[in-house]
Scaffold this active site. Structure first.
Site, PDB file in Angstrom:
ATOM      1  N   ASP A 124      17.720  -5.352   7.531  1.00 28.18           N
ATOM      2  CA  ASP A 124      18.897  -4.745   8.153  1.00 28.18           C
ATOM      3  C   ASP A 124      18.402  -3.926   9.345  1.00 28.18           C
ATOM      4  OD1 ASP A 124      20.979  -2.836   8.846  1.00 28.18           O
ATOM      5  OD2 ASP A 124      21.963  -3.367   6.973  1.00 28.18           O
ATOM      6  N   ASP A 131      24.983  -3.868  14.562  1.00 26.76           N
ATOM      7  CA  ASP A 131      24.428  -3.772  13.207  1.00 26.76           C
ATOM      8  C   ASP A 131      24.352  -5.177  12.614  1.00 26.76           C
ATOM      9  OD1 ASP A 131      23.773  -3.146  10.606  1.00 26.76           O
ATOM     10  OD2 ASP A 131      25.550  -1.937  10.206  1.00 26.76           O
ATOM     11  N   HIS A 138      31.959  -2.019   7.711  1.00 22.54           N
ATOM     12  CA  HIS A 138      32.411  -0.747   8.270  1.00 22.54           C
ATOM     13  C   HIS A 138      32.710  -0.881   9.757  1.00 22.54           C
ATOM     14  CE1 HIS A 138      28.237  -0.437   9.764  1.00 22.54           C
ATOM     15  NE2 HIS A 138      27.944  -0.998   8.617  1.00 22.54           N
ATOM     16  N   HIS A 184      28.498   4.542  10.728  1.00 17.29           N
ATOM     17  CA  HIS A 184      29.423   4.288   9.618  1.00 17.29           C
ATOM     18  C   HIS A 184      30.710   5.066   9.853  1.00 17.29           C
ATOM     19  CE1 HIS A 184      26.101   2.954   6.615  1.00 17.29           C
ATOM     20  NE2 HIS A 184      26.694   1.923   7.175  1.00 17.29           N
ATOM     21  N   GLU A 220      29.828  -6.871   6.393  1.00 15.60           N
ATOM     22  CA  GLU A 220      28.543  -6.816   5.674  1.00 15.60           C
ATOM     23  C   GLU A 220      28.783  -7.297   4.235  1.00 15.60           C
ATOM     24  OE1 GLU A 220      24.855  -3.642   5.170  1.00 15.60           O
ATOM     25  OE2 GLU A 220      26.843  -2.913   5.734  1.00 15.60           O
TER      26      GLU A 220
END
Length: 285
Positions: free
Chosen positions: A84, A95, A155, A163, A188
């Site tokens: 990640d 992300d 998110h 986040h 995710e």
């Protein structure tokens, strides 16, 4: 808004290159410390900055594990290796995460997470409700007959905020919140053979600036300054701080967490089983 689009597109372009680079470097016998540092270095080389320390999570560890400076863990055959990473350009973040299981090319957990991600991304557009995205994810995971982790979600991202609200759950829900144009959304998808509920574990190696506070230790003040300015209030790894001796660093971090100047991110793990993840960030249009 133009700044958001321009910077995110640059971060996303870098992330796509880092994604391929990272996948090629996940190999049996590689130390995860070397892997994490190699990926972080690549992000800098391509013109971005790591939005947080590269996470290298193995088997039942789902998230928030980055190696310490003396971590000797190596990747073994049949390990479920989750990478990640985040790329930030002027605070705008891409992300991304993927899973590799060396020795198992056609692995159901990984395929389920990847397909759920792919199908849900097709529906990301202005006006779509979060519960509709979650429904697609749940349907795909049910088709594969795999479980998700109920207390981990996708998110929203904001500038210098990895986040933000609202979350994007991987289970059915009643969130009628609609996606808005120019939101950054990270879907995710986690899959697991474990109980589907992660718990905090140790050791904690990731921290983040929370607020300015008066602290007694000179080294504590130095850590807080680094967290705010050098790391730009985004998550950082203990191993990134080389200016302070290890014992003083540990004491300083402990004090800063206790006075709520820093937030800590312990590794999140299932009690048993293995976990896979697939993640990508997109701009809502």
């Amino acid at each position: 808004m133009e700044q958001l689009v321009e910077n995110f597109k640059k971060a996303q372009s870098i992330a796509e290159k880092v994604f391929e680079f990272s996948k090629k470097n996940v190999k049996v016998g590689v130390r995860i410390l070397d892997l994490a540092e190699k990926i972080e270095k690549k992000i800098f080389e391509l013109g971005g900055k790591p939005a947080w320390p590269v996470n290298v999570c193995i088997n039942n560890v789902a998230a928030h594990y980055t190696p310490s400076s003396n971590d000797e863990t190596v990747i073994k055959e049949n390990d479920y290796v989750k990478i990640d990473f985040g790329v930030q350009v002027n605070g705008y973040i891409s992300d991304n995460a993927f899973t590799v299981c060396l020795g198992k090319e056609d692995e159901k957990l990984i395929k389920a997470a990847e397909e759920a991600l792919k199908e849900s991304l097709k529906e990301v557009k202005e006006g779509v409700k979060i519960k509709e995205i979650s429904e697609i994810i749940a349907n795909v995971l049910e088709k594969f007959e795999v479980k998700t982790i109920r207390n981990l979600t996708g998110h929203t991202l904001e500038r210098y905020n990895q986040h933000a609200w609202p979350p994007i759950p991987n289970v059915r829900n009643d969130l009628n919140i609609k996606l808005e144009k120019n939101q950054l959304i990270a879907i995710e998808v986690f899959t697991t053979t474990g109980p589907g509920w992660v718990k905090e574990s140790a050791p904690t190696e990731i921290f983040q600036f929370k607020q300015r506070k008066q602290v007694r230790w000179k080294d504590g003040r130095k850590i807080l300054e680094l967290a705010e300015k050098k790391f730009e209030r985004l998550p950082f790894a203990k191993r990134w701080i080389k200016e302070i001796p290890p014992i003083s660093l540990d004491l300083g971090l402990k004090e800063l967490v206790e006075v709520e100047a820093l937030t800590e991110f312990p590794p999140l793990k299932e009690d048993y089983g293995v976990v896979a993840v697939a993640e990508k960030t997109v701009l809502v249009v």
